[in-house]
Write a protein that holds these residues in place. Structure first.
Motif, PDB file in Angstrom:
ATOM      1  N   LEU A 277       0.850  -1.261  -0.093  1.00 12.33           N
ATOM      2  CA  LEU A 277       0.060   0.185  -0.008  1.00 12.33           C
ATOM      3  C   LEU A 277       0.835   1.360  -0.142  1.00 12.33           C
ATOM      4  O   LEU A 277       0.519   2.141  -0.745  1.00 12.33           O
ATOM      5  CB  LEU A 277      -1.008  -0.189   1.310  1.00 12.33           C
ATOM      6  CG  LEU A 277      -1.842   1.205   1.342  1.00 12.33           C
ATOM      7  CD1 LEU A 277      -2.778   1.165   0.159  1.00 12.33           C
ATOM      8  CD2 LEU A 277      -2.820   1.206   2.397  1.00 12.33           C
ATOM      9  N   ASP A 278       1.974   1.343   0.645  1.00  4.99           N
ATOM     10  CA  ASP A 278       2.936   2.361   0.715  1.00  4.99           C
ATOM     11  C   ASP A 278       3.606   2.498  -0.452  1.00  4.99           C
ATOM     12  O   ASP A 278       3.587   3.975  -0.990  1.00  4.99           O
ATOM     13  CB  ASP A 278       3.904   2.537   1.870  1.00  4.99           C
ATOM     14  CG  ASP A 278       4.676   1.227   1.861  1.00  4.99           C
ATOM     15  OD1 ASP A 278       4.606   0.463   1.180  1.00  4.99           O
ATOM     16  OD2 ASP A 278       5.515   1.278   2.700  1.00  4.99           O
ATOM     17  N   ALA A 279       3.791   1.702  -1.288  1.00  3.80           N
ATOM     18  CA  ALA A 279       4.466   1.719  -2.492  1.00  3.80           C
ATOM     19  C   ALA A 279       3.105   2.551  -3.437  1.00  3.80           C
ATOM     20  O   ALA A 279       3.603   3.332  -4.328  1.00  3.80           O
ATOM     21  CB  ALA A 279       4.806   0.438  -3.072  1.00  3.80           C
ATOM     22  N   MET A 280       1.932   2.127  -3.223  1.00  2.27           N
ATOM     23  CA  MET A 280       1.010   2.365  -4.238  1.00  2.27           C
ATOM     24  C   MET A 280       0.829   3.806  -4.004  1.00  2.27           C
ATOM     25  O   MET A 280       0.730   4.731  -5.077  1.00  2.27           O
ATOM     26  CB  MET A 280      -0.255   1.715  -4.032  1.00  2.27           C
ATOM     27  CG  MET A 280      -1.470   2.117  -4.770  1.00  2.27           C
ATOM     28  SD  MET A 280      -1.502   2.015  -6.461  1.00  2.27           S
ATOM     29  CE  MET A 280      -1.716   0.314  -6.917  1.00  2.27           C
TER      30      MET A 280
ATOM     31  N   GLU B 115       7.933  -2.534 -16.330  1.00  2.00           N
ATOM     32  CA  GLU B 115       6.819  -1.367 -16.503  1.00  2.00           C
ATOM     33  C   GLU B 115       7.065  -0.701 -15.209  1.00  2.00           C
ATOM     34  O   GLU B 115       6.692   0.504 -14.958  1.00  2.00           O
ATOM     35  CB  GLU B 115       5.622  -2.137 -16.269  1.00  2.00           C
ATOM     36  CG  GLU B 115       5.176  -2.957 -17.309  1.00  2.00           C
ATOM     37  CD  GLU B 115       3.776  -3.234 -17.040  1.00  2.00           C
ATOM     38  OE1 GLU B 115       2.804  -2.972 -17.747  1.00  2.00           O
ATOM     39  OE2 GLU B 115       3.686  -4.374 -16.354  1.00  2.00           O
ATOM     40  N   VAL B 116       7.903  -1.270 -14.277  1.00  2.00           N
ATOM     41  CA  VAL B 116       7.976  -0.122 -12.814  1.00  2.00           C
ATOM     42  C   VAL B 116       8.878   0.954 -13.110  1.00  2.00           C
ATOM     43  O   VAL B 116      10.089   0.428 -13.383  1.00  2.00           O
ATOM     44  CB  VAL B 116       8.509  -0.930 -11.753  1.00  2.00           C
ATOM     45  CG1 VAL B 116       8.711  -0.349 -10.413  1.00  2.00           C
ATOM     46  CG2 VAL B 116       7.487  -2.127 -11.590  1.00  2.00           C
TER      47      VAL B 116
ATOM     48  N   ILE C 146       2.253   8.448 -13.460  1.00  2.00           N
ATOM     49  CA  ILE C 146       1.583   7.385 -12.799  1.00  2.00           C
ATOM     50  C   ILE C 146       1.567   6.118 -14.032  1.00  2.00           C
ATOM     51  O   ILE C 146       1.421   6.292 -14.896  1.00  2.00           O
ATOM     52  CB  ILE C 146       0.361   7.403 -12.628  1.00  2.00           C
ATOM     53  CG1 ILE C 146       0.126   8.529 -11.458  1.00  2.00           C
ATOM     54  CG2 ILE C 146      -0.486   6.384 -12.045  1.00  2.00           C
ATOM     55  CD1 ILE C 146      -1.393   9.103 -10.956  1.00  2.00           C
ATOM     56  N   PRO C 147       2.256   4.847 -13.456  1.00  2.00           N
ATOM     57  CA  PRO C 147       2.539   3.904 -14.575  1.00  2.00           C
ATOM     58  C   PRO C 147       1.186   3.304 -15.069  1.00  2.00           C
ATOM     59  O   PRO C 147       0.182   3.360 -14.292  1.00  2.00           O
ATOM     60  CB  PRO C 147       3.430   2.744 -13.659  1.00  2.00           C
ATOM     61  CG  PRO C 147       3.017   3.159 -12.355  1.00  2.00           C
ATOM     62  CD  PRO C 147       2.901   4.743 -12.306  1.00  2.00           C
ATOM     63  N   ASP C 148       1.450   2.414 -16.042  1.00  2.00           N
ATOM     64  CA  ASP C 148       0.054   1.994 -16.673  1.00  2.00           C
ATOM     65  C   ASP C 148      -0.783   1.109 -16.054  1.00  2.00           C
ATOM     66  O   ASP C 148      -1.874   0.611 -16.460  1.00  2.00           O
ATOM     67  CB  ASP C 148       0.435   1.643 -18.198  1.00  2.00           C
ATOM     68  CG  ASP C 148       1.100   2.516 -19.160  1.00  2.00           C
ATOM     69  OD1 ASP C 148       0.652   3.827 -18.815  1.00  2.00           O
ATOM     70  OD2 ASP C 148       1.722   2.243 -20.104  1.00  2.00           O
ATOM     71  N   TYR C 149      -0.125   0.459 -15.191  1.00  2.00           N
ATOM     72  CA  TYR C 149      -0.852  -0.739 -14.413  1.00  2.00           C
ATOM     73  C   TYR C 149      -1.567  -0.154 -13.176  1.00  2.00           C
ATOM     74  O   TYR C 149      -2.367  -0.759 -12.171  1.00  2.00           O
ATOM     75  CB  TYR C 149       0.136  -1.805 -13.614  1.00  2.00           C
ATOM     76  CG  TYR C 149       1.393  -1.223 -12.993  1.00  2.00           C
ATOM     77  CD1 TYR C 149       1.263  -1.123 -11.487  1.00  2.00           C
ATOM     78  CD2 TYR C 149       2.397  -0.973 -13.599  1.00  2.00           C
ATOM     79  CE1 TYR C 149       2.494  -0.733 -11.025  1.00  2.00           C
ATOM     80  CE2 TYR C 149       3.610  -0.393 -12.897  1.00  2.00           C
ATOM     81  CZ  TYR C 149       3.504  -0.263 -11.780  1.00  2.00           C
ATOM     82  OH  TYR C 149       4.609   0.155 -10.736  1.00  2.00           O
ATOM     83  N   ILE C 150      -1.673   1.316 -13.316  1.00  2.00           N
ATOM     84  CA  ILE C 150      -2.696   1.962 -12.287  1.00  2.00           C
ATOM     85  C   ILE C 150      -3.228   2.887 -12.997  1.00  2.00           C
ATOM     86  O   ILE C 150      -2.937   3.402 -13.965  1.00  2.00           O
ATOM     87  CB  ILE C 150      -1.702   2.564 -11.319  1.00  2.00           C
ATOM     88  CG1 ILE C 150      -0.928   1.809 -10.516  1.00  2.00           C
ATOM     89  CG2 ILE C 150      -2.574   3.608 -10.370  1.00  2.00           C
ATOM     90  CD1 ILE C 150       0.168   2.435  -9.585  1.00  2.00           C
TER      91      ILE C 150
ATOM     92  N   LYS D 158      -9.137   9.187  -7.247  1.00  2.00           N
ATOM     93  CA  LYS D 158      -9.270   7.646  -6.833  1.00  2.00           C
ATOM     94  C   LYS D 158      -8.357   6.808  -7.855  1.00  2.00           C
ATOM     95  O   LYS D 158      -8.127   7.257  -8.900  1.00  2.00           O
ATOM     96  CB  LYS D 158     -10.662   7.398  -6.740  1.00  2.00           C
ATOM     97  CG  LYS D 158     -11.512   7.739  -5.597  1.00  2.00           C
ATOM     98  CD  LYS D 158     -12.997   7.266  -5.834  1.00  2.00           C
ATOM     99  CE  LYS D 158     -13.830   7.695  -4.668  1.00  2.00           C
ATOM    100  NZ  LYS D 158     -15.042   7.101  -4.973  1.00  2.00           N
ATOM    101  N   ALA D 159      -7.883   5.709  -7.248  1.00  2.00           N
ATOM    102  CA  ALA D 159      -7.018   4.985  -8.231  1.00  2.00           C
ATOM    103  C   ALA D 159      -7.427   3.345  -8.067  1.00  2.00           C
ATOM    104  O   ALA D 159      -8.121   3.053  -7.084  1.00  2.00           O
ATOM    105  CB  ALA D 159      -5.627   5.158  -7.683  1.00  2.00           C
TER     106      ALA D 159
END
Length: 205
Positions: free
Chosen positions: A96-99, A187-188, A164-168, A176-177
């Motif tokens: 969660l902190d990474a997100m 991808e990171v 913001i990367p494509d996986y989000i 909101k995400a």
């Protein structure tokens, strides 16, 4: 300057790289390790030292996760199907902190972790204050309503220093995400080259 920020700068200087790509990182002007003998520079590492450094980079990037926590994540990555290195990165990005850091709610991973622990973050409409909370595909992340007015948070979101990367999936209006999928290493958006294959070698000794 807080103890956490001092510690953050020591991580970059010890590794000799700007771990998060920050222009304020003193490693740009002090490209040698901290400490009494740091000015002698970085020594050429052994194979073990190279593996250890790779582990320290990856572990340090996510806010200097403790060794016990990191080893636990590695063991979980080893149990999953597929490439262990890719699994390891995917599990770290699910934290969660990474997100929160990826969403620019916090200017640093340390600030992101503090937002979580101080109950400013919601997952699927409920407050979660565990930084290591592992997100699932489809989980929705947002700031608590009152937290949107915190000056440092509002400033960080306004600047959007990191893409913001494509996986989000991120809604710029509602802030909101949603986690769309677990990312691959490629991808990171790391600021430095990460080598999870060397981390595997380190733990396989």
């Amino acid at each position: 300057m807080t103890r956490i920020i001092k510690s953050k700068y020591k991580i970059s200087r010890r590794l000799g790289v700007s771990l998060w790509g920050s222009a304020k990182d003193p490693v740009a002007t002090k490209n040698y390790p901290p400490g009494q003998h740091g000015s002698k520079g970085l020594k050429k590492p052994s194979d073990y030292g190279t593996q250890l450094r790779a582990k320290q980079k990856l572990k340090g990037y996510y806010g200097a996760i403790t060794e016990n926590q990191f080893r636990k994540i590695f063991k979980e990555a080893s149990r999953l199907k597929g490439d262990v290195g890719e699994n390891l990165v995917g599990l770290l990005e699910r934290r969660l902190d990474a997100m929160v850091y990826r969403l620019n709610f916090g200017s640093t991973i340390f600030a992101a972790r503090q937002l979580v622990s101080h109950k400013h973050i919601k997952v699927n409409g409920r407050v979660v204050n565990i930084a290591s909370y592992s997100l699932k595909i489809g989980d929705e992340i947002e700031l608590a309503e009152a937290s949107k007015n915190i000056p440092v948070v509002a400033a960080s979101i306004e600047k959007m220093e990191r893409s913001i990367p494509d996986y989000i999936e991120f809604n710029t209006e509602t802030k909101k995400a949603k986690l769309l999928r677990f990312p691959k290493l490629s991808e990171v958006p790391y600021a430095v080259v990460m080598e999870p294959n060397l981390v595997i070698e380190y733990y396989s000794r």
